[in-house]
Design a protein around this motif. Structure first.
Motif, PDB file in Angstrom:
ATOM      1  N   SER A 119       0.811  -1.212   0.000  1.00 59.80           N
ATOM      2  CA  SER A 119       0.000   0.000   0.000  1.00 59.80           C
ATOM      3  C   SER A 119       0.850   1.270   0.000  1.00 59.80           C
ATOM      4  CB  SER A 119      -1.008   0.011   1.142  1.00 59.80           C
ATOM      5  OG  SER A 119      -0.341  -0.188   2.349  1.00 59.80           O
ATOM      6  N   LEU A 120       2.096   1.167   0.503  1.00 63.57           N
ATOM      7  CA  LEU A 120       3.005   2.305   0.396  1.00 63.57           C
ATOM      8  C   LEU A 120       3.493   2.444  -1.044  1.00 63.57           C
ATOM      9  CD1 LEU A 120       4.368   4.583   1.913  1.00 63.57           C
ATOM     10  CD2 LEU A 120       6.211   3.039   2.536  1.00 63.57           C
ATOM     11  N   VAL A 144       1.748   1.920  -3.587  1.00 61.29           N
ATOM     12  CA  VAL A 144       0.689   2.645  -4.288  1.00 61.29           C
ATOM     13  C   VAL A 144       0.883   4.149  -4.152  1.00 61.29           C
ATOM     14  CG1 VAL A 144      -1.778   3.091  -4.390  1.00 61.29           C
ATOM     15  CG2 VAL A 144      -0.959   0.791  -4.010  1.00 61.29           C
ATOM     16  N   GLY A 145       1.273   4.588  -2.957  1.00 57.44           N
ATOM     17  CA  GLY A 145       1.545   6.007  -2.736  1.00 57.44           C
ATOM     18  C   GLY A 145       2.648   6.497  -3.666  1.00 57.44           C
ATOM     19  N   TYR A 202      -7.485   3.872  -8.167  1.00 55.92           N
ATOM     20  CA  TYR A 202      -6.274   3.959  -7.335  1.00 55.92           C
ATOM     21  C   TYR A 202      -6.591   4.455  -5.929  1.00 55.92           C
ATOM     22  CZ  TYR A 202      -3.483   4.211 -11.698  1.00 55.92           C
ATOM     23  OH  TYR A 202      -2.899   3.980 -12.897  1.00 55.92           O
ATOM     24  N   ALA A 248      -6.682   2.279  -2.387  1.00 58.28           N
ATOM     25  CA  ALA A 248      -5.358   1.802  -1.981  1.00 58.28           C
ATOM     26  C   ALA A 248      -4.462   2.976  -1.626  1.00 58.28           C
ATOM     27  CB  ALA A 248      -4.739   0.976  -3.099  1.00 58.28           C
ATOM     28  N   GLY A 249      -4.600   4.079  -2.367  1.00 62.09           N
ATOM     29  CA  GLY A 249      -3.771   5.257  -2.117  1.00 62.09           C
ATOM     30  C   GLY A 249      -4.000   5.858  -0.737  1.00 62.09           C
ATOM     31  N   GLY A 301      -4.388   4.338   1.814  1.00 66.19           N
ATOM     32  CA  GLY A 301      -3.592   3.513   2.727  1.00 66.19           C
ATOM     33  C   GLY A 301      -2.272   4.148   3.101  1.00 66.19           C
ATOM     34  N   ILE A 302      -1.867   5.170   2.331  1.00 65.78           N
ATOM     35  CA  ILE A 302      -0.622   5.884   2.619  1.00 65.78           C
ATOM     36  C   ILE A 302      -0.678   6.503   4.019  1.00 65.78           C
ATOM     37  CG2 ILE A 302      -1.122   8.247   1.807  1.00 65.78           C
ATOM     38  CD1 ILE A 302       1.449   8.084   0.166  1.00 65.78           C
ATOM     39  N   TYR A 348       1.248   4.990   6.706  1.00 63.21           N
ATOM     40  CA  TYR A 348       2.712   5.031   6.635  1.00 63.21           C
ATOM     41  C   TYR A 348       3.281   6.438   6.736  1.00 63.21           C
ATOM     42  CZ  TYR A 348       1.979   0.288   5.211  1.00 63.21           C
ATOM     43  OH  TYR A 348       1.588  -1.011   5.188  1.00 63.21           O
ATOM     44  N   LEU A 397       7.123   7.693   5.880  1.00 64.53           N
ATOM     45  CA  LEU A 397       7.309   8.709   4.846  1.00 64.53           C
ATOM     46  C   LEU A 397       8.058   9.910   5.406  1.00 64.53           C
ATOM     47  CD1 LEU A 397       3.939   8.911   2.883  1.00 64.53           C
ATOM     48  CD2 LEU A 397       6.165   8.219   2.033  1.00 64.53           C
TER      49      LEU A 397
END
Lengths: 241, 122
Positions: A157-158, A160-161, B67, B70-71, B73-74, B77, B81
Motif C-alpha cells: 500500500s506504500l 501505491v503512494g 487507485y 489503496a492510495g 492507505g498511505i 505510513y 514517509l
C-alpha cells in the motif's frame, strides 16, 4: 448530538455505504478542481481525492481498515481494469508489430533506467531494504506495482503512494522535457509518458498531447507493466536484492 | 446483455490468469496474466466484442478513481514517509526525469533511423 442522530451516525459509520460515497464524492471534487486549474498535475483528481479522504478519516477518527470496508468495492475493479489494458494493446497491435524493435528496445531500456536510478539514488541516500523494494516498482500502474512490491518484500500500500506521486510528477515534468529536448513526435511523447507516468501520464497525454500520444501512452503503460512484472524480480535478484 | 458479456469476459480472463499464476508459481500478479489471456483471446477471435470494449473503456476511463482506496492507505505510513522524506523526494524526481530523457531520446533515435532507411529505399 441528540440520541437519535447519534444512533443514526453509529449506524452509518458501521456500514460500507458512507465510505463508498465519500470516495466517489471526493473524486468528483478532484475532477472539478482539476478542470478549474486546467489540468495542472498536482491537482490531479487522485491526489485531491486522497488528500480529502485522509483528512476526513483523521478528522472523524475513522481507521483505514474501517474505510477500506466500504472502498474495497472500488478497489476490486483494479483487477478487471488491468485485464482491460489488453484492449488498447490489441487495437494498436499492427503499429506495435511495425515498430516492434524500437518500441521493445525503448521499453526495456526505459524500465532498466527507471529501476536502476531509483534503486541507485535511494541506496546512495541510505534507504532501508524494505523502502528500496517498495520504491522499485513505482513507475508501473497500481495493480501491477502492488503485486510486484509484494513479490519483492516491499509494502504494497506504500508502493501505491509512490506510484501516485510518480504519476503526478512524471505527468508534469514530461511535457517540459519534450520542449527542452525538442521531441515533437506525438508517438514518442505518448510512449515516454505512459512508460514513466503510467495512468496519470496516459490521461495527461490524451488531454494535452492529442489522441496519437494518448494511444501510445496507453500502449506503453500496458507493455511497461507487463515487462516490469517479469523483469523487475529478476533484476532485483541479480543486483543482490 | 452486452455489458454482462463484457464483465464476464474480463472476470473470466482474470480468474484464468490467477489460476495460471497459482498453478505455475509465477512471479507475476494474477491480473497481469489475465491481461495476456485476454490479448491471446482477442488475437484468436480477431476483433474486440462490443460488450468487452464497452466495459473495458468504461473501466479505463476511470482508472485513476480505482487507485484511490489503496492510495488512502498511505495514511498508515505517514511516519515512515516523514523519516525518509528527502530520500523519497530526490529519488522520485531524479529517477523520473532521467527515465523520461533516456526513453524519449532512445525511441526518437530508433524511429528516425528507421524513417531514414525507408526513405533511402524508396
Amino acid at each position: 448530538m441528540t440520541p437519535a442522530i447519534d444512533q443514526l451516525w453509529v449506524y452509518l459509520t458501521s456500514e460500507p455505504l458512507l465510505n463508498l460515497l465519500l470516495t466517489f464524492v471526493a473524486y468528483m471534487v478532484g475532477v472539478t478542481l482539476h478542470r478549474f486549474f486546467r489540468g495542472f498535475a498536482l491537482f490531479h483528481p487522485v491526489i485531491v481525492a486522497t488528500t480529502l479522504i485522509v483528512l476526513t478519516l483523521l478528522g472523524t477518527g475513522t481507521s483505514y481498515a474501517r474505510y477500506f470496508d466500504g472502498a474495497q468495492f472500488i478497489h476490486f475493479l483494479l483487477g478487471p481494469a488491468t485485464v482491460a489494458l489488453a484492449i488498447p494493446l490489441y487495437d494498436h497491435l499492427g503499429k506495435v508489430r511495425q515498430m516492434l524493435f524500437p518500441i521493445m528496445s525503448a521499453c526495456v531500456i526505459g524500465i532498466l533506467v527507471a529501476a536502476v536510478t531509483t534503486l541507485g539514488i535511494a541506496y546512495a541516500m541510505g534507504a532501508s531494504h524494505e523502502l528500496l523494494m517498495t520504491l522499485a516498482p513505482r513507475s508501473v500502474t497500481t495493480p501491477i506495482a502492488m503485486g510486484v512490491a509484494d513479490e519483492l518484500g516491499g509494502i504494497p500500500s506504500l508502493a501505491v503512494g509512490f506510484v501516485m506521486l510518480t504519476g503526478a510528477v512524471g505527468a508534469t515534468t514530461g511535457p517540459l522535457l519534450f520542449k527542452l529536448l525538442r521531441i515533437d513526435d506525438p508517438a514518442v511523447q505518448g510512449f515516454t509518458m505512459g512508460l514513466s507516468a503510467h495512468g496519470f501520464g496516459t490521461a495527461q497525454s490524451f488531454s494535452t498531447l492529442g489522441p496519437v500520444a494518448g494511444a501510445f501512452a496507453g500502449l506503453s503503460m500496458g507493455l511497461t507493466g507487463l515487462v516490469t512484472a517479469f523483469l523487475l524480480p529478476v533484476l532485483v535478484m541479480w543486483l543482490g536484492g | 446483455m452486452a455489458v454482462l458479456i463484457g464483465f464476464v469476459g474480463l472476470l473470466a480472463c482474470q480468474l484464468l490468469g490467477e489460476l495460471i499464476v497459482k498453478a505455475g508459481h509465477l512471479p507475476i500478479p494474477g491480473p497481469v496474466a489475465g491481461m495476456i489471456v485476454m490479448l491471446i483471446a482477442l488475437m484468436v477471435r480477431g476483433r474486440v466484442p462490443d460488450g468487452v470494449r464497452f466495459v473495458s473503456e468504461g473501466l479505463l476511463k476511470y482508472l485513476t478513481l480505482l487507485y484511490v482506496p489503496a492510495g488512502v492507505g498511505i495514511m498508515v505510513y505517514f511516519a515512515t514517509l516523514g523519516q525518509n522524506l528527502l530520500t523519497i523526494a530526490v529519488t522520485l524526481v531524479g529517477s523520473i526525469v532521467l527515465t523520461q530523457i533516456v526513453t524519449a531520446l532512445v525511441l526518437k533515435a530508433l524511429t528516425r533511423k528507421r524513417g531514414q532507411n525507408e526513405a533511402d529505399c524508396s
